[in-house]
Design a protein around this motif. Structure first.
Motif, PDB file in Angstrom:
ATOM      1  N   ASP A   1     -69.920  16.585 -41.803  1.00 27.32           N
ATOM      2  CA  ASP A   1     -69.731  18.013 -41.510  1.00 27.32           C
ATOM      3  C   ASP A   1     -68.363  18.282 -40.882  1.00 27.32           C
ATOM      4  OD1 ASP A   1     -72.232  18.456 -42.558  1.00 27.32           O
ATOM      5  OD2 ASP A   1     -73.126  19.201 -40.709  1.00 27.32           O
ATOM      6  N   ILE A   2     -67.354  17.571 -41.346  1.00 23.33           N
ATOM      7  CA  ILE A   2     -65.978  17.810 -40.893  1.00 23.33           C
ATOM      8  C   ILE A   2     -65.428  19.000 -41.682  1.00 23.33           C
ATOM      9  CG2 ILE A   2     -63.646  16.851 -40.756  1.00 23.33           C
ATOM     10  CD1 ILE A   2     -64.987  14.055 -40.572  1.00 23.33           C
ATOM     11  N   ASP A   3     -64.859  19.956 -40.975  1.00 23.12           N
ATOM     12  CA  ASP A   3     -64.338  21.182 -41.563  1.00 23.12           C
ATOM     13  C   ASP A   3     -63.403  20.873 -42.738  1.00 23.12           C
ATOM     14  OD1 ASP A   3     -62.047  23.422 -41.560  1.00 23.12           O
ATOM     15  OD2 ASP A   3     -63.934  24.288 -40.813  1.00 23.12           O
ATOM     16  N   PRO A   4     -63.496  21.640 -43.836  1.00 22.06           N
ATOM     17  CA  PRO A   4     -62.687  21.353 -45.018  1.00 22.06           C
ATOM     18  C   PRO A   4     -61.187  21.589 -44.834  1.00 22.06           C
ATOM     19  CG  PRO A   4     -63.864  23.418 -45.314  1.00 22.06           C
ATOM     20  CD  PRO A   4     -64.393  22.782 -44.051  1.00 22.06           C
ATOM     21  N   SER A   5     -60.781  22.271 -43.774  1.00 25.60           N
ATOM     22  CA  SER A   5     -59.343  22.448 -43.528  1.00 25.60           C
ATOM     23  C   SER A   5     -58.734  21.222 -42.845  1.00 25.60           C
ATOM     24  CB  SER A   5     -59.099  23.694 -42.667  1.00 25.60           C
ATOM     25  OG  SER A   5     -59.656  23.513 -41.372  1.00 25.60           O
ATOM     26  N   THR A   6     -59.556  20.274 -42.441  1.00 25.94           N
ATOM     27  CA  THR A   6     -59.085  19.062 -41.765  1.00 25.94           C
ATOM     28  C   THR A   6     -58.491  18.100 -42.792  1.00 25.94           C
ATOM     29  OG1 THR A   6     -60.819  19.313 -40.101  1.00 25.94           O
ATOM     30  CG2 THR A   6     -59.796  17.137 -40.287  1.00 25.94           C
ATOM     31  N   THR A   7     -57.328  17.559 -42.488  1.00 29.36           N
ATOM     32  CA  THR A   7     -56.698  16.571 -43.369  1.00 29.36           C
ATOM     33  C   THR A   7     -56.307  15.301 -42.611  1.00 29.36           C
ATOM     34  OG1 THR A   7     -54.525  17.571 -43.058  1.00 29.36           O
ATOM     35  CG2 THR A   7     -55.811  18.297 -44.985  1.00 29.36           C
ATOM     36  N   ALA A   8     -56.681  15.227 -41.335  1.00 34.52           N
ATOM     37  CA  ALA A   8     -56.351  14.044 -40.540  1.00 34.52           C
ATOM     38  C   ALA A   8     -57.242  13.988 -39.305  1.00 34.52           C
ATOM     39  CB  ALA A   8     -54.884  14.073 -40.112  1.00 34.52           C
ATOM     40  N   LEU A   9     -57.444  12.780 -38.832  1.00 41.68           N
ATOM     41  CA  LEU A   9     -58.093  12.547 -37.541  1.00 41.68           C
ATOM     42  C   LEU A   9     -57.123  11.722 -36.703  1.00 41.68           C
ATOM     43  CD1 LEU A   9     -61.751  11.616 -38.619  1.00 41.68           C
ATOM     44  CD2 LEU A   9     -60.900  13.821 -37.769  1.00 41.68           C
ATOM     45  N   ALA A  10     -56.901  12.149 -35.488  1.00 39.77           N
ATOM     46  CA  ALA A  10     -55.991  11.444 -34.590  1.00 39.77           C
ATOM     47  C   ALA A  10     -56.571  10.090 -34.203  1.00 39.77           C
ATOM     48  CB  ALA A  10     -55.754  12.288 -33.336  1.00 39.77           C
ATOM     49  N   ALA A  11     -55.703   9.192 -33.775  1.00 37.55           N
ATOM     50  CA  ALA A  11     -56.164   7.920 -33.216  1.00 37.55           C
ATOM     51  C   ALA A  11     -57.121   8.226 -32.074  1.00 37.55           C
ATOM     52  CB  ALA A  11     -54.976   7.101 -32.715  1.00 37.55           C
ATOM     53  N   ASN A  12     -58.195   7.505 -32.006  1.00 35.46           N
ATOM     54  CA  ASN A  12     -59.241   7.628 -30.989  1.00 35.46           C
ATOM     55  C   ASN A  12     -60.100   8.881 -31.154  1.00 35.46           C
ATOM     56  OD1 ASN A  12     -60.559   6.221 -28.951  1.00 35.46           O
ATOM     57  ND2 ASN A  12     -59.624   7.447 -27.345  1.00 35.46           N
ATOM     58  N   ALA A  13     -60.046   9.519 -32.323  1.00 37.52           N
ATOM     59  CA  ALA A  13     -60.923  10.668 -32.583  1.00 37.52           C
ATOM     60  C   ALA A  13     -62.386  10.263 -32.536  1.00 37.52           C
ATOM     61  CB  ALA A  13     -60.595  11.290 -33.940  1.00 37.52           C
ATOM     62  N   GLY A  14     -62.661   8.996 -32.743  1.00 39.06           N
ATOM     63  CA  GLY A  14     -64.031   8.507 -32.750  1.00 39.06           C
ATOM     64  C   GLY A  14     -64.556   8.091 -31.399  1.00 39.06           C
ATOM     65  N   ASP A  15     -63.912   8.517 -30.307  1.00 40.63           N
ATOM     66  CA  ASP A  15     -64.324   8.072 -28.971  1.00 40.63           C
ATOM     67  C   ASP A  15     -65.638   8.680 -28.495  1.00 40.63           C
ATOM     68  OD1 ASP A  15     -63.660  10.656 -28.162  1.00 40.63           O
ATOM     69  OD2 ASP A  15     -62.184  10.024 -26.687  1.00 40.63           O
TER      70      ASP A  15
ATOM     71  N   SER B   1     -71.152  22.442 -47.056  1.00 41.42           N
ATOM     72  CA  SER B   1     -70.565  22.536 -45.718  1.00 41.42           C
ATOM     73  C   SER B   1     -71.407  21.796 -44.689  1.00 41.42           C
ATOM     74  CB  SER B   1     -70.389  23.997 -45.300  1.00 41.42           C
ATOM     75  OG  SER B   1     -71.640  24.657 -45.330  1.00 41.42           O
ATOM     76  N   HIS B   2     -72.663  21.534 -45.019  1.00 37.41           N
ATOM     77  CA  HIS B   2     -73.555  20.843 -44.086  1.00 37.41           C
ATOM     78  C   HIS B   2     -74.513  19.945 -44.854  1.00 37.41           C
ATOM     79  CE1 HIS B   2     -76.261  20.084 -40.743  1.00 37.41           C
ATOM     80  NE2 HIS B   2     -77.263  20.553 -41.451  1.00 37.41           N
ATOM     81  N   LEU B   3     -74.611  18.700 -44.415  1.00 36.39           N
ATOM     82  CA  LEU B   3     -75.637  17.795 -44.938  1.00 36.39           C
ATOM     83  C   LEU B   3     -76.824  17.873 -43.989  1.00 36.39           C
ATOM     84  CD1 LEU B   3     -73.545  14.659 -45.951  1.00 36.39           C
ATOM     85  CD2 LEU B   3     -74.795  16.199 -47.485  1.00 36.39           C
ATOM     86  N   ASP B   4     -77.984  18.106 -44.528  1.00 36.78           N
ATOM     87  CA  ASP B   4     -79.190  18.267 -43.716  1.00 36.78           C
ATOM     88  C   ASP B   4     -79.806  16.898 -43.439  1.00 36.78           C
ATOM     89  OD1 ASP B   4     -81.186  19.536 -42.301  1.00 36.78           O
ATOM     90  OD2 ASP B   4     -82.390  19.972 -44.088  1.00 36.78           O
ATOM     91  N   LEU B   5     -79.299  16.230 -42.400  1.00 38.27           N
ATOM     92  CA  LEU B   5     -79.799  14.910 -42.009  1.00 38.27           C
ATOM     93  C   LEU B   5     -80.568  15.027 -40.701  1.00 38.27           C
ATOM     94  CD1 LEU B   5     -76.633  12.696 -42.657  1.00 38.27           C
ATOM     95  CD2 LEU B   5     -78.460  13.312 -44.254  1.00 38.27           C
ATOM     96  N   ALA B   6     -81.603  14.247 -40.580  1.00 37.37           N
ATOM     97  CA  ALA B   6     -82.386  14.233 -39.346  1.00 37.37           C
ATOM     98  C   ALA B   6     -81.532  13.662 -38.209  1.00 37.37           C
ATOM     99  CB  ALA B   6     -83.638  13.392 -39.521  1.00 37.37           C
ATOM    100  N   PRO B   7     -81.679  14.198 -37.001  1.00 34.39           N
ATOM    101  CA  PRO B   7     -80.953  13.626 -35.853  1.00 34.39           C
ATOM    102  C   PRO B   7     -81.249  12.130 -35.747  1.00 34.39           C
ATOM    103  CG  PRO B   7     -82.021  15.680 -35.232  1.00 34.39           C
ATOM    104  CD  PRO B   7     -82.527  15.341 -36.615  1.00 34.39           C
ATOM    105  N   GLY B   8     -80.204  11.362 -35.454  1.00 35.11           N
ATOM    106  CA  GLY B   8     -80.371   9.917 -35.310  1.00 35.11           C
ATOM    107  C   GLY B   8     -80.412   9.160 -36.618  1.00 35.11           C
ATOM    108  N   SER B   9     -80.170   9.844 -37.746  1.00 32.50           N
ATOM    109  CA  SER B   9     -80.132   9.159 -39.041  1.00 32.50           C
ATOM    110  C   SER B   9     -79.097   8.039 -39.003  1.00 32.50           C
ATOM    111  CB  SER B   9     -79.781  10.139 -40.164  1.00 32.50           C
ATOM    112  OG  SER B   9     -80.827  11.035 -40.407  1.00 32.50           O
ATOM    113  N   THR B  10     -79.266   7.076 -39.867  1.00 26.92           N
ATOM    114  CA  THR B  10     -78.320   5.964 -39.929  1.00 26.92           C
ATOM    115  C   THR B  10     -77.152   6.296 -40.850  1.00 26.92           C
ATOM    116  OG1 THR B  10     -79.397   4.928 -41.822  1.00 26.92           O
ATOM    117  CG2 THR B  10     -80.222   4.322 -39.621  1.00 26.92           C
ATOM    118  N   PRO B  11     -76.063   5.561 -40.728  1.00 32.34           N
ATOM    119  CA  PRO B  11     -74.959   5.757 -41.662  1.00 32.34           C
ATOM    120  C   PRO B  11     -75.369   5.493 -43.116  1.00 32.34           C
ATOM    121  CG  PRO B  11     -74.169   4.638 -39.719  1.00 32.34           C
ATOM    122  CD  PRO B  11     -75.677   4.685 -39.611  1.00 32.34           C
TER     123      PRO B  11
END
Length: 178
Positions: free
Chosen positions: A84-98, A144-154
């Motif tokens: 569910d990352i916004d479609p206008s996004t074209t990059a993630l900064a270093a450490n965005a996954g913190d 724009s949204h994937l309907d996944l249950a909270p805690g779903s696995t990758p």
């Protein structure tokens, strides 16, 4: 020796148009910087900077993941999964996954990884297991949204995004503790 490529196997089901994924931290096939390794391996659990281009018209969101198919588990190891990352996004900064508030674009959802934490965990190849490949994958999705249950696995994300992927980009980094 046969090297399993999980995304080549998926291409047999549906070959997606390609996007380009790059990083200021490493190039295709190169070693991940130590900061992107796990804290137990002397790293900082810092997700690498990622950029992507080539998303097709109709992209309504992105999903990003990091998977190690070479982990000695029989099923690989998921280090990170975000959707569910916004479609206008074209990059993630270093450490965005913190996992901290504001580190990812608004609305993005991080799933628990193999360690069951909702943030990036770095490379941690056990000794004697050789070189591990870390697949950083960006999928452009038609929803724009994937309907996944909270805690779903990758893996559940992977299954669901497969049916909504318009294009895919892959950047592979490596790590070895041997």
């Amino acid at each position: 020796m046969f090297e399993y490529d999980p995304y080549a196997e998926l291409a047999r089901l549906k070959d997606f148009p390609r996007m380009t994924v790059t990083s200021t931290d490493f190039a295709e096939g190169e070693a991940l910087p130590k900061e992107c390794w796990g804290s137990g391996m002397g790293g900082a659990d810092r997700s690498p900077q990622l950029s992507w281009t080539g998303a097709p018209e109709g992209t309504r969101s992105f999903a990003v993941s990091c998977f190690d198919p070479d982990a000695p588990t029989g099923s690989g190891y998921w280090h990170w999964a975000v959707y569910d990352i916004d479609p206008s996004t074209t990059a993630l900064a270093a450490n965005a996954g913190d996992g901290g508030a504001g580190s990812l674009p608004a609305g993005a959802i991080t799933l628990p990884n193999e360690a069951r934490v909702e943030h990036y965990i770095g490379a941690a190849p056990p000794q004697t297991t050789g070189v591990h490949r870390y697949f950083f994958v960006v999928d452009a999705l038609d929803v724009s949204h994937l309907d996944l249950a909270p805690g779903s696995t990758p893996a559940v994300l992977g299954f669901n995004r497969h049916f909504h992927t318009l294009a895919r980009g892959i950047l592979v980094g490596t790590a070895s503790s041997d």
